[in-house]
Write a protein that holds these residues in place. Sequence first.
Motif, PDB file in Angstrom:
ATOM      1  N   GLU A 160       0.831  -1.091   0.061  1.00  0.00           N
ATOM      2  CA  GLU A 160       0.037   0.061  -0.039  1.00  0.00           C
ATOM      3  C   GLU A 160       0.908   1.262   0.016  1.00  0.00           C
ATOM      4  OE1 GLU A 160      -3.488   0.511   0.279  1.00  0.00           O
ATOM      5  OE2 GLU A 160      -3.693  -1.716  -0.607  1.00  0.00           O
ATOM      6  N   PRO A 161       0.312   2.290  -0.531  1.00  0.00           N
ATOM      7  CA  PRO A 161       1.177   3.720  -0.300  1.00  0.00           C
ATOM      8  C   PRO A 161       1.294   3.854   1.024  1.00  0.00           C
ATOM      9  CG  PRO A 161      -0.785   3.806  -1.900  1.00  0.00           C
ATOM     10  CD  PRO A 161      -0.843   2.531  -1.161  1.00  0.00           C
ATOM     11  N   ALA A 217       9.439   7.403   3.752  1.00  0.00           N
ATOM     12  CA  ALA A 217      10.515   6.845   2.933  1.00  0.00           C
ATOM     13  C   ALA A 217      11.761   6.684   3.604  1.00  0.00           C
ATOM     14  CB  ALA A 217      10.380   7.263   1.538  1.00  0.00           C
ATOM     15  N   TRP A 218      12.393   5.271   3.716  1.00  0.00           N
ATOM     16  CA  TRP A 218      13.752   5.214   4.405  1.00  0.00           C
ATOM     17  C   TRP A 218      14.719   5.556   3.459  1.00  0.00           C
ATOM     18  CZ3 TRP A 218      16.994   0.767   3.276  1.00  0.00           C
ATOM     19  CH2 TRP A 218      18.321   0.913   4.121  1.00  0.00           C
ATOM     20  N   ASN A 219      15.687   6.269   3.579  1.00  0.00           N
ATOM     21  CA  ASN A 219      16.999   6.873   2.728  1.00  0.00           C
ATOM     22  C   ASN A 219      16.427   6.989   1.596  1.00  0.00           C
ATOM     23  OD1 ASN A 219      18.350   6.114   4.914  1.00  0.00           O
ATOM     24  ND2 ASN A 219      19.492   4.507   4.027  1.00  0.00           N
ATOM     25  N   ASP A 220      16.977   6.400   0.302  1.00  0.00           N
ATOM     26  CA  ASP A 220      16.594   6.818  -0.985  1.00  0.00           C
ATOM     27  C   ASP A 220      15.458   5.962  -1.427  1.00  0.00           C
ATOM     28  OD1 ASP A 220      19.288   8.561  -1.004  1.00  0.00           O
ATOM     29  OD2 ASP A 220      20.307   7.087  -1.526  1.00  0.00           O
ATOM     30  N   ALA A 224       9.219   8.227  -2.149  1.00  0.00           N
ATOM     31  CA  ALA A 224       8.235   8.319  -1.364  1.00  0.00           C
ATOM     32  C   ALA A 224       7.051   7.865  -1.958  1.00  0.00           C
ATOM     33  CB  ALA A 224       8.218   9.905  -1.071  1.00  0.00           C
ATOM     34  N   ASP A 225       6.551   7.761  -3.202  1.00  0.00           N
ATOM     35  CA  ASP A 225       5.496   7.388  -3.755  1.00  0.00           C
ATOM     36  C   ASP A 225       5.408   5.814  -4.208  1.00  0.00           C
ATOM     37  OD1 ASP A 225       7.399   7.586  -5.912  1.00  0.00           O
ATOM     38  OD2 ASP A 225       6.256   8.176  -7.379  1.00  0.00           O
ATOM     39  N   GLY A 226       6.674   5.292  -3.458  1.00  0.00           N
ATOM     40  CA  GLY A 226       6.446   3.654  -3.707  1.00  0.00           C
ATOM     41  C   GLY A 226       5.686   3.031  -2.708  1.00  0.00           C
ATOM     42  N   THR A 244      10.444   1.046   0.776  1.00  0.00           N
ATOM     43  CA  THR A 244       9.245   1.155  -0.378  1.00  0.00           C
ATOM     44  C   THR A 244       9.756   0.546  -1.637  1.00  0.00           C
ATOM     45  OG1 THR A 244       9.670   3.496  -1.015  1.00  0.00           O
ATOM     46  CG2 THR A 244       8.368   2.898   0.703  1.00  0.00           C
ATOM     47  N   GLU A 245       9.111   0.259  -2.622  1.00  0.00           N
ATOM     48  CA  GLU A 245       9.247  -0.567  -3.768  1.00  0.00           C
ATOM     49  C   GLU A 245       8.584   0.366  -4.790  1.00  0.00           C
ATOM     50  OE1 GLU A 245      10.572  -4.929  -3.357  1.00  0.00           O
ATOM     51  OE2 GLU A 245       8.250  -4.475  -3.539  1.00  0.00           O
ATOM     52  N   LEU A 246       9.209   0.657  -5.907  1.00  0.00           N
ATOM     53  CA  LEU A 246       8.338   1.272  -6.927  1.00  0.00           C
ATOM     54  C   LEU A 246       7.261   0.372  -7.656  1.00  0.00           C
ATOM     55  CD1 LEU A 246      11.163   2.826  -9.288  1.00  0.00           C
ATOM     56  CD2 LEU A 246       9.258   4.088  -7.890  1.00  0.00           C
TER      57      LEU A 246
END
Length: 253
Positions: free
Chosen positions: A208-209, A216-219, A222-224, A248-250
Amino acid sequence: MNSPIPEPTDWVAAQRQAVELVRLFLGAIDDQRNRVLRLEENVQSLIYGLTDAEKRLEGQRKSIQNLELGLRQVRARSEEEHAIVQERLTEVLERDYRNDNPNAATAVGFSRDEALDDMEALISSLWAIIKQQMSGRRRHAEVVDVVPVLAETVEILFGVADMDDRLLVRNLGDQHFGDVVRKTREIRERLTACAPLHSWDFAIIEGEPLRPGQEAWNDCPADGLAKYVIRPGYIEGGRVIRKQQVFTELWRP
């Protein structure tokens, strides 16, 4: 030699036979036409049935979407109401605790923010420790290999009352196990002294978003989509003091 005289043709019988053949032919054509008409009617009926089924399916799909929206709204209201109740209860309990223990927070000598900063520094150091430990068991540890182990280790250190020493040794190695556990317990004790009724937020809906209270963690994008909690959220009195940091994942269609 005389040629045989052909028998006279029965034109009436021949005419009757021709009429009968034409009648049979026209009857066969009518049968075929009727069959085609029945097939067309059946096909049209199937088309109407499919159209009606599609309409019902679309209606059910909209109903499901409305139910999902309603569920999200109810969940959001429930979380908000729970946070309010928790905040008020925590304030009362903390006030009573501090009245009974006026020097509890100051005796430790560290502020809440300093303890949380130390926690972040400890979690950051775990990355290299876990990667080194995993590389000892394989030729090279990729990010996708290290991240789930890091998330598991952080949850063991801060998410449970009794740490699983066996898993920690496996993830950290004997060399770093004792030092990491000691630092973790120190941080937890300092935070308990500052806010006895604090809590950690490890809740995540994978895939989920990011929701409010997460970042978001590190790099990571944020929309992953949320995958692992790397740093838990820190809650006091129903208030988010430090947000979760999430790997997060894309999103891929």
